[in-house]
Design a protein around this motif. Structure first.
Motif, PDB file in Angstrom:
ATOM      1  N   GLU A 113       0.834  -1.200   0.000  1.00 39.64           N
ATOM      2  CA  GLU A 113       0.000   0.000   0.000  1.00 39.64           C
ATOM      3  C   GLU A 113       0.876   1.261   0.000  1.00 39.64           C
ATOM      4  O   GLU A 113       1.794   1.368   0.828  1.00 39.64           O
ATOM      5  CB  GLU A 113      -0.840  -0.032   1.276  1.00 39.64           C
ATOM      6  CG  GLU A 113      -2.089   0.777   1.242  1.00 39.64           C
ATOM      7  CD  GLU A 113      -2.839   0.604   2.559  1.00 39.64           C
ATOM      8  OE1 GLU A 113      -3.183   1.617   3.144  1.00 39.64           O
ATOM      9  OE2 GLU A 113      -3.042  -0.560   2.976  1.00 39.64           O
ATOM     10  N   GLY A 114       0.638   2.153  -0.919  1.00 40.13           N
ATOM     11  CA  GLY A 114       1.357   3.436  -0.941  1.00 40.13           C
ATOM     12  C   GLY A 114       2.800   3.347  -1.421  1.00 40.13           C
ATOM     13  O   GLY A 114       3.537   4.327  -1.366  1.00 40.13           O
ATOM     14  N   GLU A 115       3.214   2.200  -1.952  1.00 34.84           N
ATOM     15  CA  GLU A 115       4.631   2.041  -2.348  1.00 34.84           C
ATOM     16  C   GLU A 115       4.954   2.695  -3.696  1.00 34.84           C
ATOM     17  O   GLU A 115       6.114   2.902  -4.034  1.00 34.84           O
ATOM     18  CB  GLU A 115       4.995   0.545  -2.382  1.00 34.84           C
ATOM     19  CG  GLU A 115       6.491   0.294  -2.349  1.00 34.84           C
ATOM     20  CD  GLU A 115       6.860  -1.171  -2.120  1.00 34.84           C
ATOM     21  OE1 GLU A 115       6.006  -2.066  -2.276  1.00 34.84           O
ATOM     22  OE2 GLU A 115       8.049  -1.415  -1.795  1.00 34.84           O
ATOM     23  N   VAL A 116       3.890   3.042  -4.451  1.00 31.07           N
ATOM     24  CA  VAL A 116       4.076   3.556  -5.817  1.00 31.07           C
ATOM     25  C   VAL A 116       3.650   5.027  -5.871  1.00 31.07           C
ATOM     26  O   VAL A 116       2.575   5.383  -5.391  1.00 31.07           O
ATOM     27  CB  VAL A 116       3.215   2.722  -6.806  1.00 31.07           C
ATOM     28  CG1 VAL A 116       3.204   3.340  -8.185  1.00 31.07           C
ATOM     29  CG2 VAL A 116       3.726   1.288  -6.843  1.00 31.07           C
ATOM     30  N   GLN A 117       4.476   5.852  -6.481  1.00 29.00           N
ATOM     31  CA  GLN A 117       4.172   7.284  -6.529  1.00 29.00           C
ATOM     32  C   GLN A 117       3.380   7.685  -7.778  1.00 29.00           C
ATOM     33  O   GLN A 117       2.541   8.566  -7.735  1.00 29.00           O
ATOM     34  CB  GLN A 117       5.487   8.077  -6.464  1.00 29.00           C
ATOM     35  CG  GLN A 117       5.316   9.546  -6.162  1.00 29.00           C
ATOM     36  CD  GLN A 117       4.580   9.801  -4.839  1.00 29.00           C
ATOM     37  OE1 GLN A 117       4.876   9.155  -3.844  1.00 29.00           O
ATOM     38  NE2 GLN A 117       3.600  10.700  -4.858  1.00 29.00           N
ATOM     39  N   GLU A 118       3.698   7.050  -8.902  1.00 34.77           N
ATOM     40  CA  GLU A 118       3.039   7.418 -10.168  1.00 34.77           C
ATOM     41  C   GLU A 118       2.857   6.163 -11.009  1.00 34.77           C
ATOM     42  O   GLU A 118       3.672   5.241 -10.926  1.00 34.77           O
ATOM     43  CB  GLU A 118       3.940   8.348 -11.006  1.00 34.77           C
ATOM     44  CG  GLU A 118       3.792   9.810 -10.762  1.00 34.77           C
ATOM     45  CD  GLU A 118       4.705  10.615 -11.688  1.00 34.77           C
ATOM     46  OE1 GLU A 118       4.705  10.384 -12.904  1.00 34.77           O
ATOM     47  OE2 GLU A 118       5.434  11.472 -11.175  1.00 34.77           O
TER      48      GLU A 118
END
Ligand SMILES: C[S@@+](CC[C@H](N)C(=O)[O-])C[C@H]1O[C@@H](n2cnc3c(N)ncnc32)[C@H](O)[C@@H]1O
Length: 221
Positions: A113-118
């Motif tokens: 969860e939340g590991e990817v920015q774009e």
């Protein structure tokens, strides 16, 4: 003669930045880098950007060459296509590139969860038949998958030649009350709001040769 598919699969297994689930399980369990891509692989504290349906990975390596301050991971299910971008990244010694071979619906097995920015999605198959709606990579189902891995404040970039696919995406965003951050139809005529749009993929070159207009949409989840 070029390398066969089987040669490419063998090469992929030897690349240090190519990841896939090896034992034939459909749903990967306990993927070791999930939640620790930075600590265990990139080791540079930089944000992660995904290119989904990356094909040959032109955006993954193209963005990585332009921006050393982010890490880029190409995702696709077709290993023989990904081989091209992965081989290039290894030959060029690019420390901020990796590839994951999987079905996009399993992203949450590879990223926490939340590991990817774009997220970038370039020239996805439009899947025009009604019964294929859920297979479109901007369907409500896929957006819910992306939401599981995207950081707060993260965004999705779409580049497509398909008016049908663009309109479908805009309708989906409107129905889900999700914000459009930027929309530019026909970027080669009206201008590129993001310099990364200059990178061209294999499919993009085909559509440009046929005289098609290319569109760009950026949205939040
Ligand atoms: C039309 S190609 C575009 C490839 C590349 N982005 C380009 O512009 O050249 C679509 C790609 O999406 C991939 N793809 C479609 N659905 C997928 C899914 N559910 N999981 C992983 N890859 C998928 C296909 O394997 C294919 O490489």
């Amino acid at each position: 003669m070029g390398r066969s598919k089987l040669d490419k699969f063998a090469d992929n297994r030897g690349f240090p930045n190519f990841f896939q689930v090896e034992d034939g399980r459909i749903v990967p369990e306990n993927f070791p880098l999930r939640g620790c891509w930075d600590r265990e692989f990139f080791r540079n504290g930089q944000p992660i950007v995904l290119e989904l349906a990356c094909g040959r990975g032109e955006y993954t390596v193209g963005m990585a060459e332009r921006d050393a301050q982010c890490n880029f991971i190409g995702v696709d299910r077709k290993g023989a296509r990904m081989w091209k971008g992965c081989k290039y990244s290894v030959e060029q010694g690019m420390p901020n590139v990796a590839f994951v071979r999987t079905q996009i619906q399993y992203l949450p097995c590879f990223f926490a969860e939340g590991e990817v920015q774009e997220i970038w999605i370039t020239f996805p198959d439009p899947q025009p038949r009604n019964c294929k709606e859920n297979k479109r990579l901007t369907s409500e189902y896929y957006l819910s998958v992306y939401r599981k891995v995207l950081a707060d404040g993260g965004c999705v970039h779409l580049k497509t030649d398909s008016d049908f696919f663009l309109d479908f995406t805009l309708e989906t965003l409107q129905r889900l009350q999700l914000p459009v951050l930027c929309l530019q139809r026909d970027i080669y005529r009206n201008g590129m709001p993001d310099s990364r749009l200059e990178i061209k993929t294999y499919y993009e070159r085909m559509w440009l040769e046929q005289g098609k207009a290319i569109h760009y949409l950026k949205f939040a989840l």
